[in-house]
Each structure stands twice: as structure tokens, then as C-alpha cells.
Design an enzyme around this catalytic site. Structure first.
Site, PDB file in Angstrom:
ATOM      1  N   ARG A 126       0.822  -1.213   0.000  1.00 54.04           N
ATOM      2  CA  ARG A 126       0.000   0.000   0.000  1.00 54.04           C
ATOM      3  C   ARG A 126       0.862   1.272   0.000  1.00 54.04           C
ATOM      4  O   ARG A 126       0.344   2.367  -0.164  1.00 54.04           O
ATOM      5  CB  ARG A 126      -0.989  -0.002   1.162  1.00 54.04           C
ATOM      6  CG  ARG A 126      -0.366   0.112   2.519  1.00 54.04           C
ATOM      7  CD  ARG A 126      -1.416   0.218   3.622  1.00 54.04           C
ATOM      8  NE  ARG A 126      -0.837   0.020   4.922  1.00 54.04           N
ATOM      9  CZ  ARG A 126      -0.141   0.930   5.605  1.00 54.04           C
ATOM     10  NH1 ARG A 126       0.045   2.119   5.087  1.00 54.04           N
ATOM     11  NH2 ARG A 126       0.365   0.656   6.790  1.00 54.04           N
ATOM     12  N   TYR A 152      10.738  -2.686   6.455  1.00 54.92           N
ATOM     13  CA  TYR A 152       9.336  -2.569   6.860  1.00 54.92           C
ATOM     14  C   TYR A 152       8.525  -3.599   6.095  1.00 54.92           C
ATOM     15  O   TYR A 152       8.482  -3.575   4.866  1.00 54.92           O
ATOM     16  CB  TYR A 152       8.836  -1.143   6.562  1.00 54.92           C
ATOM     17  CG  TYR A 152       7.487  -0.802   7.178  1.00 54.92           C
ATOM     18  CD1 TYR A 152       6.982  -1.493   8.268  1.00 54.92           C
ATOM     19  CD2 TYR A 152       6.724   0.246   6.670  1.00 54.92           C
ATOM     20  CE1 TYR A 152       5.757  -1.160   8.839  1.00 54.92           C
ATOM     21  CE2 TYR A 152       5.499   0.599   7.230  1.00 54.92           C
ATOM     22  CZ  TYR A 152       5.020  -0.112   8.310  1.00 54.92           C
ATOM     23  OH  TYR A 152       3.811   0.221   8.861  1.00 54.92           O
ATOM     24  N   HIS A 176       8.537  -1.661  13.535  1.00 50.54           N
ATOM     25  CA  HIS A 176       7.299  -2.079  14.201  1.00 50.54           C
ATOM     26  C   HIS A 176       7.207  -3.611  14.327  1.00 50.54           C
ATOM     27  O   HIS A 176       6.116  -4.192  14.192  1.00 50.54           O
ATOM     28  CB  HIS A 176       6.075  -1.513  13.472  1.00 50.54           C
ATOM     29  CG  HIS A 176       6.258  -0.099  12.983  1.00 50.54           C
ATOM     30  ND1 HIS A 176       6.986   0.856  13.680  1.00 50.54           N
ATOM     31  CD2 HIS A 176       5.857   0.530  11.834  1.00 50.54           C
ATOM     32  CE1 HIS A 176       6.992   1.989  12.991  1.00 50.54           C
ATOM     33  NE2 HIS A 176       6.332   1.819  11.876  1.00 50.54           N
ATOM     34  N   ASP A 249       6.895   7.581  15.685  1.00 52.16           N
ATOM     35  CA  ASP A 249       6.277   7.455  14.356  1.00 52.16           C
ATOM     36  C   ASP A 249       5.595   8.758  13.923  1.00 52.16           C
ATOM     37  O   ASP A 249       4.882   8.783  12.924  1.00 52.16           O
ATOM     38  CB  ASP A 249       5.293   6.285  14.292  1.00 52.16           C
ATOM     39  CG  ASP A 249       4.807   5.985  12.884  1.00 52.16           C
ATOM     40  OD1 ASP A 249       5.640   6.042  11.961  1.00 52.16           O
ATOM     41  OD2 ASP A 249       3.605   5.702  12.703  1.00 52.16           O
ATOM     42  N   ASN A 254      -0.465   8.477   7.157  1.00 51.51           N
ATOM     43  CA  ASN A 254      -1.683   7.738   6.779  1.00 51.51           C
ATOM     44  C   ASN A 254      -2.711   7.550   7.872  1.00 51.51           C
ATOM     45  O   ASN A 254      -3.732   6.912   7.613  1.00 51.51           O
ATOM     46  CB  ASN A 254      -1.339   6.302   6.330  1.00 51.51           C
ATOM     47  CG  ASN A 254      -0.846   6.252   4.928  1.00 51.51           C
ATOM     48  OD1 ASN A 254      -1.466   6.835   4.057  1.00 51.51           O
ATOM     49  ND2 ASN A 254       0.266   5.587   4.713  1.00 51.51           N
TER      50      ASN A 254
HETATM   51  C1  0GY Z   1       5.619   4.282   9.359  1.00 52.73           C
HETATM   52  C2  0GY Z   1       4.475   3.626   8.788  1.00 52.73           C
HETATM   53  C3  0GY Z   1       3.857   3.894   7.626  1.00 52.73           C
HETATM   54  C4  0GY Z   1       4.317   4.748   6.595  1.00 52.73           C
HETATM   55  C5  0GY Z   1       5.559   4.950   6.214  1.00 52.73           C
HETATM   56  O1  0GY Z   1       7.182   5.730   4.788  1.00 52.73           O
HETATM   57  C6  0GY Z   1       5.989   5.707   5.043  1.00 52.73           C
HETATM   58  O2  0GY Z   1       5.130   6.262   4.361  1.00 52.73           O
HETATM   59  O3  0GY Z   1       6.554   4.430   6.906  1.00 52.73           O
HETATM   60  C7  0GY Z   1       2.590   3.219   7.380  1.00 52.73           C
HETATM   61  O4  0GY Z   1       1.764   3.742   6.613  1.00 52.73           O
HETATM   62  O5  0GY Z   1       2.344   2.135   7.975  1.00 52.73           O
HETATM   63  O6  0GY Z   1       6.474   3.642   9.914  1.00 52.73           O
HETATM   64  O7  0GY Z   1       5.730   5.487   9.285  1.00 52.73           O
END
Ligand code: 0GY
Length: 294
Positions: A126, A152, A176, A249, A254
Site C-alpha cells: 500500500r 518494513y 514495528h 512514528d 496515513n
Molecule cells: C511508518 C508507517 C507507515 C508509513 C511509512 O514511509 C511511510 O510512508 O513508513 C505506514 O503507513 O504504515 O512507519 O511510518
């Protein structure tokens, strides 16, 4: 793409927990400002501006000393906004970059000069269109000395990712905890699979972070105060105290609903790291080993 999203709490409370001196918020981001740091044409969300002034004000409000700024997916592989924030921090921020895997050695050196100490591989469909494992492995083999990979992914692809993870030749930091289902508890299948990864090599680190995402009501969780998260994650921190780092975070990319109060997010720390010794490792010793070793 529609309106720009504001994903952070307008007026976060003061946490009850007081972080130890030198505490590092080791997972946070900046968004823009869009002028001059435009977002990627491939961005999957378009956030409102959340620049370094806001980040550093939050750092002070929450009682932290330093930040590790992780390049957010909405900025693609142009690290200018993150580098600019690091440059404005008076040495109180370092970063994790997102790069084109074909990046040259000279460009990597320039990122090191700018305060980057790692590179992020994002496997969330996503958030990114493409996660080329072969090219990521090639890049991981030619990172500047002392760098690590931040990765991630979500728990349902951990098994598939294992050969790739096992082949990464530098330390690996998992965002996470690879998003386990915390409602399964500390001994559920997701946590067991993640522990198997930690057992497989001693240079896999993790972030026991994002109670707001992992224990969200919309995900079938508890919501604030995120009791499932505390119960599932505290044993992991207790068992691997030298391999965890923590972050807010912020600005919570989002998070259009259940936007967390950052004061409450900080108050999760003593629930997953109850002793002063654990708190110092999680917030000071460990992140300094990864980001301020030089
Ligand atoms: C986070 C989680 C998210 C987004 C991003 O780089 C990003 O856009 O990491 C997420 O949407 O789960 O760690 O910031």
C-alpha cells in the site's frame, strides 16, 4: 490523489513518563514542507506539511533529546526534505534514507555526510509499487561502513522474506516488529515467527513501536491505551534488551482515523520497558550505537 492528510494530533498531551537524559526518538518522519520539497509522483498519500520545526518542538515537548528521521515513502527516493531537517537539527538528528538501488558510491557517501546511517527497504504494497529483493541485496553489500538496513514488512510475508533477510550482510532493524497481530498475545504465531528471526542471528534489531497502528480498533484491537500491544510486546523487550530502539512514528503517516496523542504513545514506554535500565537501553544506549557511533 485528493486532499492533503493531517495525520497528527493537534495538541498532544505532556506524557507522565519522563524519558532519561539523551533519549532518542528513533522513528519519526518529516513531510515537506511541500515548497520546496515536493512529494513523489508515486506517493500513495499526500500529507499536509510537517516539517522540522514541528518535529523539534514535539521532541522538546515530549522530553526527548534527539531524533532519527526515517525518509517517508511519500518523498520517494529524493531525500532532500529529510537531509534538510537533519541539517537544521544542530547535530540532534540523524537519518535513514530511501534510495534507488542503483545509487553510486559517491552518492551514498554524500548521504553519509548529510547524517544518514541506514537505508530503508519498504515491502508494504500500500506504500510502494516495487521492492526488488535482488537489487536491495546488491545495495546492502555496498553500503558505507557502519550502516544498517531498516526493513518494513507485515507479518504475513515474514516466511516468504526469510531467505532475503538471512542474506542481508549488515545489521537489520525491523520497523514495528514486522507488524505482528498483537491480539494473539506474546506467544501467538506472529510473535513466535518474529522471535525465530531474532534467534537466527544476533544483529537483527527491532522497533517495539506503533501501538496506535498495531492495536487500533479498526484492526480489531483495543485502541488507546493499547493494552494488547503492551501485553504482547513487553516480553520481547525484556528478552532482547540490547536490540531494540523506540520512536513515536510522528507525524503518523496515513493515520486518518484514531490519530494518536503522542503523550499517550510515550506513556507506552514504561509499560514495555518497566525498569530504568531497560528504558536507558531502549532510548539511549541502543539508538546511539546504531546512529551516533561516530
Ligand atoms: C511508518 C508507517 C507507515 C508509513 C511509512 O514511509 C511511510 O510512508 O513508513 C505506514 O503507513 O504504515 O512507519 O511510518
Amino acid at each position: 490523489m485528493t486532499d492533503r492528510i493531517t495525520s497528527w494530533h493537534a495538541n498532544p498531551s505532556k506524557p507522565r513518563f519522563v524519558p532519561p537524559p539523551g533519549a532518542v526518538d528513533a522513528h519519526c518522519h518529516v513531510f515537506g514542507p511541500m515548497d520546496p520539497f515536493g512529494f513523489s509522483p508515486k506517493a500513495k498519500y499526500l500529507p499536509a506539511d510537517a516539517g522540522p520545526d514541528m518535529l523539534f518542538a514535539l521532541r522538546d515537548h515530549l522530553g526527548f533529546a534527539k531524533n532519527v528521521i526515517v525518509q517517508a515513502s511519500c518523498h520517494g527516493t529524493d531525500n532532500a526534505a529529510t537531509l534538510s531537517a537533519i541539517a537544521k537539527s544542530d547535530g540532534k538528528a540523524r537519518g535513514v534514507a530511501v534510495v534507488d538501488p542503483a545509487i553510486s558510491a559517491a552518492e551514498l557517501d554524500a548521504l553519509h555526510e548529510g547524517g544518514m546511517r541506514g537505508v530503508r527497504f519498504n515491502f508494504l504494497k500500500r506504500l510502494v509499487d516495487n521492492a526488488p529483493k535482488d537489487q536491495f541485496l546488491d545495495l546492502a553489500g555496498r553500503l558505507p561502513r557502519g550502516w544498517h538496513v531498516v526493513i518494513y514488512f507485515e507479518a504475513d510475508i515474514l516466511a516468504e522474506l526469510r531467505p532475503f533477510l538471512d542474506a542481508i550482510p549488515v545489521p537489520v532493524v525491523v520497523d514495528h516488529m514486522g507488524r505482528p497481530d498483537v491480539t494473539q498475545g506474546p506467544d501467538g504465531p506472529d510473535m513466535r515467527a518474529f522471535r525465530a528471526l531474532l534467534e537466527s542471528r544476533d544483529d537483527v534489531w527491532f522497533k517495539p513501536t506503533c501501538p496506535d497502528r498495531l492495536d487500533a480498533i479498526k484492526e480489531g484491537g483495543m485502541g488507546d491505551p493499547w493494552d494488547n500491544f503492551a501485553a504482547a510486546v513487553a516480553p520481547l523487550v525484556a528478552d532482547y534488551p540490547d536490540r531494540c530502539i523506540w520512536g513515536t512514528d510522528w507525524p503518523h503517516p496515513n493515520m486518518e482515523t484514531e490519530i494518536p496523542d503522542d503523550g499517550h504513545v510515550v506513556d507506552m514506554i514504561p509499560r514495555i520497558a518497566p525498569s530504568a535500565e531497560l528504558q536507558t537501553k531502549l532510548l539511549v544506549t541502543n539508538p546511539n550505537r546504531l546512529y551516533w557511533a561516530d
